[in-house]
Design an enzyme around this catalytic site. Structure first.
Site, mmCIF file in Angstrom:
data_model
loop_
_atom_site.group_PDB
_atom_site.id
_atom_site.type_symbol
_atom_site.label_atom_id
_atom_site.label_comp_id
_atom_site.label_asym_id
_atom_site.label_seq_id
_atom_site.Cartn_x
_atom_site.Cartn_y
_atom_site.Cartn_z
ATOM 1 N N ARG A 55 -6.159 6.119 -7.141
ATOM 2 C CA ARG A 55 -5.919 7.562 -7.183
ATOM 3 C C ARG A 55 -5.895 8.066 -8.623
ATOM 4 O O ARG A 55 -6.468 9.128 -8.933
ATOM 5 C CB ARG A 55 -4.605 7.878 -6.472
ATOM 6 C CG ARG A 55 -4.613 7.478 -5.004
ATOM 7 C CD ARG A 55 -3.226 7.408 -4.419
ATOM 8 N NE ARG A 55 -2.586 8.730 -4.395
ATOM 9 C CZ ARG A 55 -1.308 8.915 -4.098
ATOM 10 N NH1 ARG A 55 -0.520 7.873 -3.832
ATOM 11 N NH2 ARG A 55 -0.807 10.134 -4.083
ATOM 12 N N LEU A 92 0.863 -1.179 0.000
ATOM 13 C CA LEU A 92 0.000 0.000 0.000
ATOM 14 C C LEU A 92 0.897 1.226 0.000
ATOM 15 O O LEU A 92 1.998 1.191 0.546
ATOM 16 C CB LEU A 92 -0.885 0.012 1.254
ATOM 17 C CG LEU A 92 -1.864 -1.153 1.442
ATOM 18 C CD1 LEU A 92 -2.559 -1.045 2.799
ATOM 19 C CD2 LEU A 92 -2.889 -1.203 0.323
ATOM 20 N N ASP A 93 0.424 2.307 -0.599
ATOM 21 C CA ASP A 93 1.189 3.548 -0.568
ATOM 22 C C ASP A 93 1.442 3.968 0.877
ATOM 23 O O ASP A 93 0.664 3.632 1.782
ATOM 24 C CB ASP A 93 0.435 4.662 -1.288
ATOM 25 C CG ASP A 93 0.265 4.390 -2.770
ATOM 26 O OD1 ASP A 93 1.071 3.632 -3.324
ATOM 27 O OD2 ASP A 93 -0.688 4.943 -3.357
ATOM 28 N N LYS A 94 2.483 4.732 1.081
ATOM 29 C CA LYS A 94 2.845 5.192 2.419
ATOM 30 C C LYS A 94 1.650 5.781 3.164
ATOM 31 O O LYS A 94 1.405 5.465 4.334
ATOM 32 C CB LYS A 94 3.969 6.229 2.318
ATOM 33 C CG LYS A 94 4.343 6.885 3.638
ATOM 34 C CD LYS A 94 5.416 7.948 3.442
ATOM 35 C CE LYS A 94 5.729 8.667 4.752
ATOM 36 N NZ LYS A 94 6.764 9.722 4.573
#
Length: 327
Positions: free
Chosen positions: A248, A145-147
């Site tokens: 996103r 997962l993104d930060k």
């Protein structure tokens, strides 16, 4: 491309007899210390330029007299260190572990985030047995997962589990769903977003829906709740594929970027002119993309049973929702 400790290369210009070669192949002959796959990755990461302009395509053909510049970032440590970092463990057995990742935690070491990542935490939690699973730099990691995205993530604790989970991710047979706050209300209220995702040719550090190249991507969405007279809505997204920044990028492509997304979104100040100050401040200062991986389901790689986990919307997004409900 000015990171501290990066190495910079400026090979001799392309000679007439080299014209027509692929860029990655040509650079590999000029920079024998770097493999062709490493060079291809550098190009895709936006670290190769021609006269100051970033080059997007590893397969582009070189022309006589062209002079390329290559920036190689410092390597992450070959073997991450175990570091005691608190983890929210949803499920754990001898084969795998499911974590509810908080926002702000990077999944694996990389330039700019060499330690205090989920990998460092897993090494401390699971012990040295995890160290060789799936490669020394990303032990146990089969997806990420993104930060600044919160939510559910599974990691493997054995080679057999790593292979089994990786196969499910490659075949897109897992169940993954996210909740996101987006600007506006998508129309129709439920649908599919298709569009190949690849490096943004105008900014190689970001992704975009691209007309040519990239990888196929499909996101299914539905509107769950509408807030503030349609200024913001809560959307559920389910991934049929798993591309970098997929939700996103796809939501932005249909005009409904995520609240708080500093990379792909922008504050819709015009929609908030009549809002109370509390709501305007909460929306404009929300510190991350409002995205949470709330559902994860898969077949256990050794036991064969179906595992399915859900995670509640985290406190920061929930607090923003409470404010929006009062508008």
């Amino acid at each position: 491309m000015n990171e501290t400790n990066s190495r910079h290369y400026a090979p001799e210009p392309v000679s007439p007899d080299e014209a027509g070669q692929r860029l990655d192949k040509w650079l590999a002959t000029r920079l024998p210390d770097l493999s062709r796959s490493r060079i291809k990755g550098l190009i895709e990461d936006g670290r190769v330029s021609l006269d100051g302009a970033t080059i997007a395509d590893p397969s582009c053909r070189v022309k006589p007299g062209q002079s390329f510049q290559v920036c190689v970032p410092p390597d992450a440590p070959a073997i991450p260190e175990a570091q005691e970092i608190a983890l929210s463990v949803v499920h754990e057995d001898e084969d795998l572990i499911v974590i509810d990742k908080p926002p702000g935690l990077v999944v694996h070491p990389a330039p700019g985030n060499l330690d205090f990542t989920l990998v460092n935490a897993l090494l401390a939690h699971c012990g040295e047995s995890l160290a060789g699973i799936g490669g020394v730099r990303r032990p146990g990691i089969v997806h990420r997962l993104d930060k600044d995205t919160s939510g559910l993530l599974v990691a493997a604790k054995t080679d057999l589990a790593h292979r089994g989970l990786s196969e499910q991710f490659a075949a897109h047979t897992l169940e993954r769903a996210y909740r996101a706050l987006v600007w506006g209300v998508p129309s129709p209220s439920a649908g599919e977003i298709e569009g190949n995702i690849g490096r943004n040719p105008r900014d190689r550090k970001t992704m975009a829906v691209v007309a040519g190249g990239g990888k196929t991507a499909l996101t299914r969405y539905r509107v769950v709740q509408i807030y503030a007279g349609g200024a913001v809505s809560l959307v559920e997204c389910r991934l049929a594929t798993g591309r970098t920044h997929q939700i996103r990028v796809h939501m932005t492509s249909i005009g409904h970027s995520l609240v708080g997304d500093k990379t792909y979104g922008r504050v819709r100040s015009g929609r908030m002119a009549s809002f109370p100050e509390e709501a305007r401040a909460a929306l404009t200062t929300f510190p991350r993309q409002a995205l949470h991986a709330f559902l994860l389901g898969f077949q256990h790689p050794t036991k064969g049973c179906t595992l399915r986990f859900e995670s509640a919307i985290p406190p920061d997004i929930n607090a923003l929702i409470k404010i929006l409900e009062r508008v």
